[in-house]
Write a protein that holds these residues in place. Sequence first.
Motif, mmCIF file in Angstrom:
data_model
loop_
_atom_site.group_PDB
_atom_site.id
_atom_site.type_symbol
_atom_site.label_atom_id
_atom_site.label_comp_id
_atom_site.label_asym_id
_atom_site.label_seq_id
_atom_site.Cartn_x
_atom_site.Cartn_y
_atom_site.Cartn_z
ATOM 1 N N TYR A 223 0.455 -0.795 -0.750
ATOM 2 C CA TYR A 223 -0.113 0.285 -0.246
ATOM 3 C C TYR A 223 0.838 1.294 0.155
ATOM 4 C CZ TYR A 223 -2.533 3.935 1.628
ATOM 5 O OH TYR A 223 -3.719 4.752 2.439
ATOM 6 N N GLY A 224 0.801 1.660 -0.724
ATOM 7 C CA GLY A 224 1.688 3.230 -1.552
ATOM 8 C C GLY A 224 2.790 3.097 -1.486
ATOM 9 N N GLY A 225 3.246 1.849 -2.178
ATOM 10 C CA GLY A 225 4.859 1.531 -2.576
ATOM 11 C C GLY A 225 5.404 3.084 -3.116
ATOM 12 N N ALA A 226 4.789 3.955 -4.642
ATOM 13 C CA ALA A 226 5.432 4.358 -5.119
ATOM 14 C C ALA A 226 4.371 5.442 -5.089
ATOM 15 C CB ALA A 226 6.028 4.408 -5.435
ATOM 16 N N VAL A 258 11.922 4.419 3.692
ATOM 17 C CA VAL A 258 11.988 4.156 2.303
ATOM 18 C C VAL A 258 11.389 3.066 1.800
ATOM 19 C CG1 VAL A 258 14.708 4.584 2.434
ATOM 20 C CG2 VAL A 258 13.915 2.082 2.890
ATOM 21 N N GLU A 259 10.086 2.930 2.924
ATOM 22 C CA GLU A 259 8.848 1.022 2.480
ATOM 23 C C GLU A 259 8.027 2.085 1.416
ATOM 24 O OE1 GLU A 259 9.162 -1.987 4.977
ATOM 25 O OE2 GLU A 259 10.479 -0.762 6.161
ATOM 26 N N GLY A 260 8.020 3.592 1.761
ATOM 27 C CA GLY A 260 6.099 3.216 0.628
ATOM 28 C C GLY A 260 6.760 5.574 0.224
ATOM 29 N N PHE A 261 6.022 5.614 -0.899
ATOM 30 C CA PHE A 261 5.761 7.014 -0.899
ATOM 31 C C PHE A 261 3.712 7.295 -1.527
ATOM 32 C CE2 PHE A 261 7.949 9.915 -4.042
ATOM 33 C CZ PHE A 261 7.367 11.086 -3.677
ATOM 34 N N HIS A 262 3.503 7.886 -1.015
ATOM 35 C CA HIS A 262 1.918 7.854 -1.079
ATOM 36 C C HIS A 262 1.113 9.255 -1.293
ATOM 37 C CE1 HIS A 262 0.039 7.535 2.537
ATOM 38 N NE2 HIS A 262 -0.193 7.541 2.404
ATOM 39 N N THR A 263 1.916 10.422 -1.266
ATOM 40 C CA THR A 263 1.938 11.763 -1.676
ATOM 41 C C THR A 263 2.742 12.720 -2.264
ATOM 42 O OG1 THR A 263 0.416 11.064 0.073
ATOM 43 C CG2 THR A 263 0.092 13.694 -0.779
#
Length: 306
Positions: A223-226, A258-263
């Motif tokens: 969820y929200g990985g990139a 470093v495990e996700g980026f969602h905004t």
Amino acid sequence: MALRKDIWRPAIVMATAEAIVARGSIEGFPLMWLPPMGSFQFLADPFGLWRDGRLYVFVETYDYRVRIGAIEVLVYDADFRLVDRQPVLNEPWHLSYPLVFEAEGETWMLPEAHRSNRLTLYRAVDFPARWEPAHVIELDHVAVDATPVFHDGRWWLFYTSADREPDKMSALHVAYADRLAGPWTPHPMNPVRVDVASARPGGMPLVIDGRIVLPVQDCSRTYGGAIRPLTMTVLTTERFEAEVGDAMVPPASSAPFVEGFHTLSAAGPVTLVDMKRTELSLHGLSIEAIREIKKLPPRRRASVRG
């Protein structure tokens, strides 16, 4: 009950969203983290407005012990010093994704609130602290992460559907209206895009070279990985076509987040982002176990406790 919990942390990137999209990464741009939270708590989903030389950053605040998000604002001066912080919106249901924007002479917030089974547009009564429900936006589905943009004389709204759990991540819908309050018309091609890697909105839309570019979440791995830029190559009331760009992931310099980026939210000369780490802890499991026990009838609860 998962042992591993997502812990998000927002940051202010000292670059425009257009520059980040052009580079395809936030790597190399200076950034400043928002304040850390306590154990099993986080801030996420940053959106911002500048007013009178101050940056107002609206975020979801979340505590795994409570599991109902609320909205806070953090206020920064022109030198990015934190000068104020306060809660601004609480409801009995979960709130997140506090998309704030100015239109039609007012300041609005359209938070994610699908657990209320409706999409409510709030108006600022006393910015930034007081908001009132102004309109309920009627759509073809209960919307998740609804994201509006005014383009070419018409309002467009991008969202995923809360009908089924997979649809929240993978089924992009569009609606359009002449006025922000509606009425809104669902696009005849809905869902216009079905792809777990490029459907769920993830930030403030941009207009680049006359085309809407919507940040979307890549949830194919987690969820929200990139974040990926989704460029609308054809967008009319009858047709929809789009091209998706490469995934933007957290740079190594943001470790341990470093495990996700969602905004990815444009805010004038800066951009607001959030990145995540995951926390593995037996304490996290105990928090969820206690919550589940509290849901049981008193007799069952007593037997569980022995």
